[in-house]
Design a protein around this motif. Structure first.
Motif, mmCIF file in Angstrom:
data_model
loop_
_atom_site.group_PDB
_atom_site.id
_atom_site.type_symbol
_atom_site.label_atom_id
_atom_site.label_comp_id
_atom_site.label_asym_id
_atom_site.label_seq_id
_atom_site.Cartn_x
_atom_site.Cartn_y
_atom_site.Cartn_z
ATOM 1 N N LYS A 128 0.853 -1.188 0.000
ATOM 2 C CA LYS A 128 0.000 0.000 0.000
ATOM 3 C C LYS A 128 0.887 1.236 0.000
ATOM 4 O O LYS A 128 1.743 1.395 0.872
ATOM 5 C CB LYS A 128 -0.920 0.007 1.220
ATOM 6 C CG LYS A 128 -1.870 1.191 1.259
ATOM 7 C CD LYS A 128 -2.763 1.147 2.493
ATOM 8 C CE LYS A 128 -3.716 2.346 2.541
ATOM 9 N NZ LYS A 128 -4.562 2.332 3.763
ATOM 10 N N THR A 130 0.899 5.216 0.255
ATOM 11 C CA THR A 130 0.117 6.378 0.678
ATOM 12 C C THR A 130 0.934 7.642 0.479
ATOM 13 O O THR A 130 2.064 7.742 0.963
ATOM 14 C CB THR A 130 -0.301 6.256 2.152
ATOM 15 O OG1 THR A 130 -1.023 5.038 2.348
ATOM 16 C CG2 THR A 130 -1.184 7.420 2.565
ATOM 17 N N ASN A 137 4.547 6.705 1.823
ATOM 18 C CA ASN A 137 4.598 5.720 2.889
ATOM 19 C C ASN A 137 4.221 4.365 2.300
ATOM 20 O O ASN A 137 3.219 4.246 1.592
ATOM 21 C CB ASN A 137 3.627 6.076 4.029
ATOM 22 C CG ASN A 137 3.537 4.962 5.066
ATOM 23 O OD1 ASN A 137 2.748 4.038 4.936
ATOM 24 N ND2 ASN A 137 4.368 5.056 6.085
ATOM 25 N N TYR A 138 5.037 3.340 2.583
ATOM 26 C CA TYR A 138 4.794 2.004 2.059
ATOM 27 C C TYR A 138 4.451 1.054 3.196
ATOM 28 O O TYR A 138 5.126 1.033 4.233
ATOM 29 C CB TYR A 138 6.012 1.490 1.294
ATOM 30 C CG TYR A 138 6.414 2.383 0.136
ATOM 31 C CD1 TYR A 138 5.522 2.635 -0.904
ATOM 32 C CD2 TYR A 138 7.669 2.990 0.078
ATOM 33 C CE1 TYR A 138 5.872 3.457 -1.967
ATOM 34 C CE2 TYR A 138 8.030 3.799 -0.983
ATOM 35 C CZ TYR A 138 7.122 4.029 -2.002
ATOM 36 O OH TYR A 138 7.465 4.846 -3.046
ATOM 37 N N GLU A 139 3.426 0.259 2.974
ATOM 38 C CA GLU A 139 3.001 -0.730 3.961
ATOM 39 C C GLU A 139 2.846 -2.081 3.263
ATOM 40 O O GLU A 139 2.062 -2.218 2.320
ATOM 41 C CB GLU A 139 1.678 -0.318 4.600
ATOM 42 C CG GLU A 139 1.193 -1.294 5.655
ATOM 43 C CD GLU A 139 -0.107 -0.844 6.297
ATOM 44 O OE1 GLU A 139 -0.755 -1.681 6.963
ATOM 45 O OE2 GLU A 139 -0.471 0.344 6.135
ATOM 46 N N TYR A 140 3.597 -3.062 3.747
ATOM 47 C CA TYR A 140 3.548 -4.408 3.192
ATOM 48 C C TYR A 140 2.449 -5.180 3.912
ATOM 49 O O TYR A 140 2.602 -5.561 5.075
ATOM 50 C CB TYR A 140 4.898 -5.104 3.345
ATOM 51 C CG TYR A 140 5.974 -4.538 2.445
ATOM 52 C CD1 TYR A 140 6.447 -5.267 1.363
ATOM 53 C CD2 TYR A 140 6.512 -3.271 2.669
ATOM 54 C CE1 TYR A 140 7.429 -4.757 0.522
ATOM 55 C CE2 TYR A 140 7.493 -2.745 1.841
ATOM 56 C CZ TYR A 140 7.946 -3.491 0.777
ATOM 57 O OH TYR A 140 8.913 -2.981 -0.053
ATOM 58 N N GLU A 141 1.352 -5.419 3.212
ATOM 59 C CA GLU A 141 0.166 -5.935 3.880
ATOM 60 C C GLU A 141 0.212 -7.427 4.164
ATOM 61 O O GLU A 141 -0.545 -7.918 4.992
ATOM 62 C CB GLU A 141 -1.083 -5.600 3.047
ATOM 63 C CG GLU A 141 -1.322 -4.107 2.934
ATOM 64 C CD GLU A 141 -2.719 -3.780 2.465
ATOM 65 O OE1 GLU A 141 -3.400 -4.678 1.953
ATOM 66 O OE2 GLU A 141 -3.118 -2.614 2.613
ATOM 67 N N ASN A 146 2.575 -8.203 12.097
ATOM 68 C CA ASN A 146 2.884 -6.781 12.218
ATOM 69 C C ASN A 146 3.371 -6.270 10.860
ATOM 70 O O ASN A 146 4.559 -6.387 10.539
ATOM 71 C CB ASN A 146 3.957 -6.542 13.286
ATOM 72 C CG ASN A 146 3.487 -6.989 14.653
ATOM 73 O OD1 ASN A 146 2.369 -6.673 15.072
ATOM 74 N ND2 ASN A 146 4.345 -7.724 15.367
ATOM 75 N N PRO A 147 2.472 -5.728 10.055
ATOM 76 C CA PRO A 147 2.857 -5.284 8.704
ATOM 77 C C PRO A 147 3.996 -4.268 8.748
ATOM 78 O O PRO A 147 4.006 -3.345 9.570
ATOM 79 C CB PRO A 147 1.567 -4.650 8.157
ATOM 80 C CG PRO A 147 0.471 -5.270 8.958
ATOM 81 C CD PRO A 147 1.051 -5.496 10.331
ATOM 82 N N ALA A 149 5.901 -1.119 7.710
ATOM 83 C CA ALA A 149 5.524 0.182 7.146
ATOM 84 C C ALA A 149 6.656 1.169 7.392
ATOM 85 O O ALA A 149 7.284 1.165 8.459
ATOM 86 C CB ALA A 149 4.230 0.694 7.773
ATOM 87 N N ASP A 151 8.343 5.305 5.883
ATOM 88 C CA ASP A 151 8.265 6.485 5.024
ATOM 89 C C ASP A 151 9.434 6.473 4.042
ATOM 90 O O ASP A 151 10.492 5.896 4.311
ATOM 91 C CB ASP A 151 8.306 7.770 5.847
ATOM 92 C CG ASP A 151 7.072 7.928 6.723
ATOM 93 O OD1 ASP A 151 6.003 7.431 6.318
ATOM 94 O OD2 ASP A 151 7.178 8.524 7.807
#
Length: 297
Positions: A128, A130, A137-141, A146-147, A149, A151
């Motif tokens: 994801k 954002t 901002n990157y978030e590995y889903e 605990n994903p 994430a 900046d």
């Protein structure tokens, strides 16, 4: 001496070719699209070349007609202008001709759009992205309970040495970031793109991957890619988003699957350390430089 000379030449060749293929980025006086790193971008490059076979002849024909009209039908040459109101043959030609040209352009373009918009059923990685003013901002889903994430900011010049990113051929000015998105080569990656609820519209654009999609506050857009080769690939926010719009780069590092898994595990506890460990393994130009230095000693 001959062996040493051959070794130096081999190391130099590795250095040159590794540097050229390792980081995809804009080049001075570049007029063509960036090299393709995904199947979709390969199709985009093909369609770009294909469409030129229509665009160039039409442009030359119109230019030639303009010169013919200006020279042959100028007032001094034709004091009494023609009063022809219509010509059936010409009207049929300029009606059927453009229709056929549009069909030849429409069919492959619709096929390309279908490929782009047909999302894989089971992506290997979901990230994801954002956008906010002015960072990503990157978030590995699918990275566990605990994903992961983090900046991603544009790397400023004073911070290059601390980050180990002094080589501007790999980490170019205004494009290098402190934390790249890391993904495995040959795997399908789904990217969910949005912007912070109180922010403005941004755009996630990666030329080598053939993707460009708006990041809209309150809306979740989706795109995908499958990188076919390793390296660092650079893009930028391509939607005017404020005073620092030009300083909002996107950097994606594509690595082998085993290195990706090692990085993902290490990044969960210490992102900075994981990034430096990954750089030490995959920064090919730096390794080639060391090899050349050792050989010449």
């Amino acid at each position: 001496m001959i062996k040493r000379a051959n070794a130096v030449m081999a190391a130099t060749a590795c250095l040159l070719f590794a540097t050229g293929s390792y980081a995809d980025q804009p080049s001075p006086w570049q007029i063509n699209l960036q090299p393709a790193a995904t199947p979709i971008m390969s199709q985009i490059r093909w369609f770009n070349a294909y469409s030129l076979w229509f665009v160039v002849p039409i442009t030359l024909l119109v230019l030639a007609l303009l010169f013919v009209v200006m020279i042959r039908f100028r007032a001094s040459k034709n004091p009494v202008p023609s009063r022809t109101s219509h010509n059936t043959v010409i009207e049929v030609i300029w009606t059927i001709g453009p229709v056929l040209i549009l069909l030849f352009l429409a069919v492959p373009s619709f096929q390309l759009l279908t490929e782009q918009l047909t999302f894989p059923q089971n992506p290997d990685v979901t990230v994801k992205a954002t956008a906010t003013q002015w960072q990503w901002n990157y978030e590995y889903e699918n990275s566990g309970d605990n994903p992961l994430a983090f900046d991603s900011y544009m790397l400023k010049e004073p911070d290059r040495a601390a980050a180990g990113k002094d080589d501007k051929s790999i980490y170019p000015r205004l494009l290098a970031v402190d934390n790249e998105m890391v993904i495995p080569v040959g795997k399908t990656v789904r990217v969910l793109v949005t912007a912070a609820p109180t922010d403005v519209i941004h755009s996630f654009s990666m030329p080598s991957f053939g993707i460009k999609i708006d990041a809209v506050p309150g809306r979740l857009n989706e795109t995908w890619f499958k990188a076919e080769r390793e390296g660092i690939f650079y893009g930028q926010c391509s939607q005017l988003c404020g005073k620092d719009h030009a300083f909002m780069p996107i950097a994606i590092r594509v690595v082998a699957e085993d290195k990706y898994k090692q990085w993902l595990t290490a990044a969960a506890t210490d992102l900075g350390k994981a990034n430096k460990a990954l750089m030490a393994e995959v920064d090919v130009p730096a390794k080639a430089t060391d090899v050349a230095a050792n050989v010449t000693q």
